[in-house]
Design a protein around this motif. Sequence first.
Motif, short mmCIF file in Angstrom:
data_model
loop_
_atom_site.label_atom_id
_atom_site.label_comp_id
_atom_site.label_asym_id
_atom_site.label_seq_id
_atom_site.Cartn_x
_atom_site.Cartn_y
_atom_site.Cartn_z
N SER A 112 -10.27 -37.83 -19.17
CA SER A 112 -11.12 -38.83 -19.78
C SER A 112 -12.58 -38.42 -19.88
O SER A 112 -13.23 -38.66 -20.88
N ASP A 113 -13.10 -37.80 -18.86
CA ASP A 113 -14.56 -37.64 -18.77
C ASP A 113 -15.17 -36.91 -19.95
O ASP A 113 -16.25 -37.25 -20.41
N LEU A 116 -15.94 -39.24 -23.17
CA LEU A 116 -16.70 -40.48 -23.08
C LEU A 116 -17.32 -40.89 -24.42
O LEU A 116 -17.16 -42.03 -24.85
N LEU A 119 -14.66 -42.18 -26.78
CA LEU A 119 -14.18 -43.52 -26.43
C LEU A 119 -15.21 -44.57 -26.78
O LEU A 119 -14.88 -45.65 -27.28
N LYS A 120 -16.47 -44.25 -26.54
CA LYS A 120 -17.53 -45.21 -26.87
C LYS A 120 -17.58 -45.46 -28.37
O LYS A 120 -17.76 -46.59 -28.81
N VAL B 16 -8.48 -44.22 -16.42
CA VAL B 16 -8.78 -43.22 -17.44
C VAL B 16 -9.79 -43.71 -18.49
O VAL B 16 -10.92 -43.27 -18.51
N ALA B 17 -9.39 -44.63 -19.32
CA ALA B 17 -10.22 -44.91 -20.50
C ALA B 17 -11.26 -46.00 -20.30
O ALA B 17 -12.46 -45.73 -20.39
N THR B 20 -13.92 -45.44 -17.73
CA THR B 20 -14.89 -44.42 -18.13
C THR B 20 -16.02 -45.05 -18.94
O THR B 20 -17.20 -44.78 -18.70
N ILE B 21 -15.64 -45.91 -19.87
CA ILE B 21 -16.64 -46.56 -20.71
C ILE B 21 -17.47 -47.52 -19.88
O ILE B 21 -18.71 -47.54 -19.95
N LYS B 42 -14.70 -43.74 -10.09
CA LYS B 42 -13.74 -44.44 -10.96
C LYS B 42 -12.37 -44.34 -10.31
O LYS B 42 -12.04 -43.34 -9.70
#
Lengths: 145, 98
Positions: A112-113, A116, A119-120, B16-17, B20-21, B42
Amino acid sequence: MLKQFVHDNLVFLDKEYKDFEDVLSHVMKTLINENYAEKDFEEALLIREKEFPTGLQLDGYAVAIPHGGSQYVKQDFISMVTLKNPIFMNRMDNPEESLAIDILFIIGFGKSDTHLQCLKQLMGLIQDPKVIEDLRKGTSIMSVL
Amino acid sequence: MSNSKIQIVVACGSGVATSTIAADAVKELLTELGIQNYNLVKTSMTELPNMVDSTDVILTTNNYKTDEKPCLNIMGFVTGINEEKLKSQLAEIFLNLK
């Protein structure tokens, strides 16, 4: 940035499915054939959705962002599915409540990292009612990215 | 508290998702508040119960509740709904811990 993960072959428009399981089993065919994910991704996502649902209540509409099973992701991807008729999925921040979902973004990220920003960007997109309306009408997701 | 770092845990279903945000938004808020002395991790909702003892603040995008530690649903950072209200609630929690 999202463009590198959203591919035309992973966009499914105006489809008719009865529930999330049905949606996923169709999307899985492409994910496996095109080497995006392993077969076990399907079960991982179903279990995850059951334990921790991913329906998001937004301002006047609802979207689901199924994700998880990162160990079964071979190439990072985002798959978009718009539905002819809504399906019911549970709400992330209140799993007792179900939402009528008419658009899903199935997210497959190995880690995931590093994603970022991506995803944003996706969340920004999801929060825009105009964008969602356009996507449902069939506007190419590539043109709104 | 004043000499030790604020321990913050941000949890979502898979870790995970959404976490993170949300974690990124929390970090931005901490910067705005001038708080640098923190440690943010996290995690997934499954792992969260094991971390409650060692943390000061619990933030989740799910329906988690505990009386043991300050706990807040930070879904607003993911959906953008009531984000300003959420920021002020969270700021209050952090400033009380500082």
